[in-house]
Design a protein around this motif. Structure first.
Motif, PDB file in Angstrom:
ATOM      1  N   GLY A  90       0.783  -1.238   0.000  1.00  0.00           N
ATOM      2  CA  GLY A  90       0.000   0.000   0.000  1.00  0.00           C
ATOM      3  C   GLY A  90       0.806   1.274   0.000  1.00  0.00           C
ATOM      4  O   GLY A  90       0.328   2.318   0.475  1.00  0.00           O
ATOM      5  N   TRP A  91       2.009   1.245  -0.565  1.00  0.00           N
ATOM      6  CA  TRP A  91       2.876   2.426  -0.584  1.00  0.00           C
ATOM      7  C   TRP A  91       2.211   3.601  -1.312  1.00  0.00           C
ATOM      8  O   TRP A  91       2.261   4.739  -0.853  1.00  0.00           O
ATOM      9  CB  TRP A  91       4.207   2.066  -1.229  1.00  0.00           C
ATOM     10  N   VAL A  92       1.555   3.302  -2.447  1.00  0.00           N
ATOM     11  CA  VAL A  92       0.895   4.371  -3.211  1.00  0.00           C
ATOM     12  C   VAL A  92      -0.196   5.028  -2.367  1.00  0.00           C
ATOM     13  O   VAL A  92      -0.324   6.268  -2.334  1.00  0.00           O
ATOM     14  CB  VAL A  92       0.311   3.825  -4.535  1.00  0.00           C
ATOM     15  N   ASP A  93      -0.971   4.227  -1.661  1.00  0.00           N
ATOM     16  CA  ASP A  93      -2.026   4.783  -0.802  1.00  0.00           C
ATOM     17  C   ASP A  93      -1.430   5.627   0.325  1.00  0.00           C
ATOM     18  O   ASP A  93      -2.015   6.639   0.731  1.00  0.00           O
ATOM     19  CB  ASP A  93      -2.878   3.666  -0.215  1.00  0.00           C
ATOM     20  N   GLU A  94      -0.284   5.196   0.844  1.00  0.00           N
ATOM     21  CA  GLU A  94       0.387   5.961   1.886  1.00  0.00           C
ATOM     22  C   GLU A  94       0.753   7.354   1.369  1.00  0.00           C
ATOM     23  O   GLU A  94       0.522   8.370   2.054  1.00  0.00           O
ATOM     24  CB  GLU A  94       1.652   5.230   2.343  1.00  0.00           C
ATOM     25  N   VAL A  95       1.320   7.412   0.175  1.00  0.00           N
ATOM     26  CA  VAL A  95       1.704   8.697  -0.411  1.00  0.00           C
ATOM     27  C   VAL A  95       0.466   9.540  -0.713  1.00  0.00           C
ATOM     28  O   VAL A  95       0.431  10.748  -0.421  1.00  0.00           O
ATOM     29  CB  VAL A  95       2.530   8.483  -1.692  1.00  0.00           C
ATOM     30  N   LYS A  96      -0.557   8.914  -1.289  1.00  0.00           N
ATOM     31  CA  LYS A  96      -1.782   9.649  -1.619  1.00  0.00           C
ATOM     32  C   LYS A  96      -2.405  10.260  -0.376  1.00  0.00           C
ATOM     33  O   LYS A  96      -2.890  11.405  -0.389  1.00  0.00           O
ATOM     34  CB  LYS A  96      -2.791   8.727  -2.301  1.00  0.00           C
ATOM     35  N   SER A  97      -2.367   9.531   0.732  1.00  0.00           N
ATOM     36  CA  SER A  97      -2.925  10.035   1.980  1.00  0.00           C
ATOM     37  C   SER A  97      -2.180  11.274   2.458  1.00  0.00           C
ATOM     38  O   SER A  97      -2.786  12.246   2.916  1.00  0.00           O
ATOM     39  CB  SER A  97      -2.864   8.935   3.049  1.00  0.00           C
ATOM     40  N   VAL A  98      -0.856  11.255   2.334  1.00  0.00           N
ATOM     41  CA  VAL A  98      -0.055  12.413   2.732  1.00  0.00           C
ATOM     42  C   VAL A  98      -0.356  13.608   1.823  1.00  0.00           C
ATOM     43  O   VAL A  98      -0.519  14.742   2.292  1.00  0.00           O
ATOM     44  CB  VAL A  98       1.455  12.068   2.686  1.00  0.00           C
ATOM     45  N   LEU A 137       0.405  18.033   1.926  1.00  0.00           N
ATOM     46  CA  LEU A 137       1.833  17.988   2.232  1.00  0.00           C
ATOM     47  C   LEU A 137       2.688  17.669   1.008  1.00  0.00           C
ATOM     48  O   LEU A 137       3.747  17.044   1.125  1.00  0.00           O
ATOM     49  CB  LEU A 137       2.089  16.957   3.331  1.00  0.00           C
ATOM     50  N   ALA A 138       2.263  18.120  -0.156  1.00  0.00           N
ATOM     51  CA  ALA A 138       3.013  17.834  -1.390  1.00  0.00           C
ATOM     52  C   ALA A 138       4.425  18.416  -1.356  1.00  0.00           C
ATOM     53  O   ALA A 138       5.345  17.864  -1.978  1.00  0.00           O
ATOM     54  CB  ALA A 138       2.258  18.383  -2.602  1.00  0.00           C
ATOM     55  N   ASN A 139       4.620  19.520  -0.639  1.00  0.00           N
ATOM     56  CA  ASN A 139       5.937  20.166  -0.579  1.00  0.00           C
ATOM     57  C   ASN A 139       6.760  19.741   0.631  1.00  0.00           C
ATOM     58  O   ASN A 139       7.840  20.288   0.863  1.00  0.00           O
ATOM     59  CB  ASN A 139       5.769  21.690  -0.572  1.00  0.00           C
ATOM     60  N   TRP A 140       6.250  18.802   1.411  1.00  0.00           N
ATOM     61  CA  TRP A 140       6.996  18.292   2.563  1.00  0.00           C
ATOM     62  C   TRP A 140       8.273  17.626   2.055  1.00  0.00           C
ATOM     63  O   TRP A 140       8.241  16.843   1.098  1.00  0.00           O
ATOM     64  CB  TRP A 140       6.113  17.321   3.321  1.00  0.00           C
ATOM     65  N   GLU A 141       9.391  17.906   2.690  1.00  0.00           N
ATOM     66  CA  GLU A 141      10.695  17.466   2.189  1.00  0.00           C
ATOM     67  C   GLU A 141      10.777  15.962   1.902  1.00  0.00           C
ATOM     68  O   GLU A 141      11.326  15.555   0.877  1.00  0.00           O
ATOM     69  CB  GLU A 141      11.793  17.871   3.177  1.00  0.00           C
ATOM     70  N   PRO A 142      10.263  15.073   2.768  1.00  0.00           N
ATOM     71  CA  PRO A 142      10.359  13.638   2.465  1.00  0.00           C
ATOM     72  C   PRO A 142       9.689  13.226   1.156  1.00  0.00           C
ATOM     73  O   PRO A 142      10.053  12.204   0.569  1.00  0.00           O
ATOM     74  CB  PRO A 142       9.652  12.986   3.666  1.00  0.00           C
ATOM     75  N   MET A 143       8.736  14.026   0.681  1.00  0.00           N
ATOM     76  CA  MET A 143       8.059  13.690  -0.570  1.00  0.00           C
ATOM     77  C   MET A 143       8.977  13.836  -1.782  1.00  0.00           C
ATOM     78  O   MET A 143       8.648  13.402  -2.882  1.00  0.00           O
ATOM     79  CB  MET A 143       6.825  14.579  -0.767  1.00  0.00           C
ATOM     80  N   LYS A 144      10.147  14.441  -1.570  1.00  0.00           N
ATOM     81  CA  LYS A 144      11.126  14.584  -2.652  1.00  0.00           C
ATOM     82  C   LYS A 144      12.152  13.460  -2.638  1.00  0.00           C
ATOM     83  O   LYS A 144      13.032  13.417  -3.502  1.00  0.00           O
ATOM     84  CB  LYS A 144      11.835  15.938  -2.532  1.00  0.00           C
ATOM     85  N   SER A 145      12.052  12.575  -1.662  1.00  0.00           N
ATOM     86  CA  SER A 145      13.046  11.507  -1.523  1.00  0.00           C
ATOM     87  C   SER A 145      12.789  10.380  -2.522  1.00  0.00           C
ATOM     88  O   SER A 145      11.718  10.300  -3.133  1.00  0.00           O
ATOM     89  CB  SER A 145      13.039  10.960  -0.095  1.00  0.00           C
ATOM     90  N   VAL A 146      13.778   9.505  -2.656  1.00  0.00           N
ATOM     91  CA  VAL A 146      13.685   8.395  -3.605  1.00  0.00           C
ATOM     92  C   VAL A 146      12.479   7.517  -3.278  1.00  0.00           C
ATOM     93  O   VAL A 146      12.262   7.136  -2.134  1.00  0.00           O
ATOM     94  CB  VAL A 146      14.976   7.553  -3.572  1.00  0.00           C
TER      95      VAL A 146
END
Length: 305
Positions: A216-224, A229-238
């Motif tokens: 469910g990684w995609v769902d985890e990202v979509k929830s964030v 929080l699209a500009n949250w720094e971890p969202m730029k990580s690999v």
């Protein structure tokens, strides 16, 4: 320590269970809450077996630096030592964190919210290419260390330049001078690294990536992203960045796994280079984890005598 997917966490857990002790997370993403699947955090069962520190300590939208890591980690080590913990295992792929812990850091104040907003506004108004050229013009020596797509370090460099009035080159020179202070890490330690051949690493990374996506990684990202929080720094990580691109429609689903694997291997290459150049490490193949464990056991035994 070692590149991602090399077996570090499993080795630390095995050592802590057999020899006693506690684990400190040295990964730059596992400190953040809400990011569980893509950061490969230890499971609840693993955390119940062995006490873990510096996991889920930064709330959504928060930030965390290598300086923060050093301060928190030293506090944990000192408290654990007073409480009678036999050993501490620091586990992570973030080389800068490890170097900061054992070698010390030049402690600059964090950029103010005003400076952060100033730099963010410049990025949004002018774009990354202009910001990159701005760093080059202000500090051409440091800019040689940067790539045009290394957005985090470009942004961080400009924030530091605006905050301190110094170039990053001057800041790093101050850091080297500060390291001359005696005993920046007042504990007896060794650094043990795990590594494996590139093709084997690729297989491990691909298998882990597919497993994370199934969990469910995609769902985890979509929830964030849904929480703004699209500009949250971890969202730029690999991995997280690639999934953001997939959700935005700029990365086809059939290319998602390959893109994450490719970027993860690029990260692993940078991690290898960092570890080999910045910290003295006793290296073992991942397939020789038993030898690595025995080596650690011998060190712990000699330290306790």
């Amino acid at each position: 320590m070692g590149p991602t997917a090399s077996g570090k966490s499993a080795l630390a857990l095995s050592c802590a269970e057999e020899f006693g002790g506690e684990i400190i997370n040295g990964d730059s993403l596992q400190v953040f809450s809400s990011l569980d699947i893509g950061t490969a955090k230890p499971t609840r069962v693993e955390q119940e077996k062995v006490k873990h520190h510096l996991i889920d300590i930064v709330p959504e939208g928060g930030s965390f630096t290598a300086g923060d890591f050093r301060r928190f980690a030293l506090q944990v080590i000192e408290s654990a030592e007073k409480a009678g913990a036999k050993h501490i295992y620091v586990v992570g792929g973030s080389g800068f964190y490890i170097q900061a812990l054992v070698s010390g850091m030049y402690d600059l104040p964090k950029p103010s919210s005003e400076v952060k907003k100033q730099v963010q506004d410049l990025i949004e108004q002018r774009g990354w290419d202009v910001i990159y050229r701005e760093v080059i013009s202000r500090d051409p020596v440091f800019a040689q260390r940067l790539k045009a797509n290394d957005h985090y370090r470009i942004q961080r460099a400009l924030e530091m330049i605006f905050s301190s009035g110094k170039t990053m080159t001057e800041i790093l020179e101050d850091f080297e001078a500060a390291k001359l202070a005696k005993n920046p890490f007042p504990f007896h330690y060794i650094c043990v690294g795990l590594d494996l051949p590139v093709e084997e690493l690729r297989k491990n990374v691909e298998a882990r990536t597919r497993a994370m996506l199934l969990k469910g990684w995609v769902d985890e990202v979509k929830s964030v992203l849904d929480r703004g929080l699209a500009n949250w720094e971890p969202m730029k990580s690999v991995g997280y960045n690639e999934i953001c691109c997939f959700l935005a429609g700029t990365l086809p689903e059939e290319k998602l796994v390959d893109q994450i694997v490719t970027r993860t291997l690029q990260l692993a290459k940078r991690q290898r280079t960092w570890f080999r150049n910045k910290v003295k490490v006793d290296w073992f193949r991942s397939s020789d984890s038993v030898k690595a464990k025995n080596f650690i056991g011998e060190f712990l035994d000699s330290s306790s005598r």
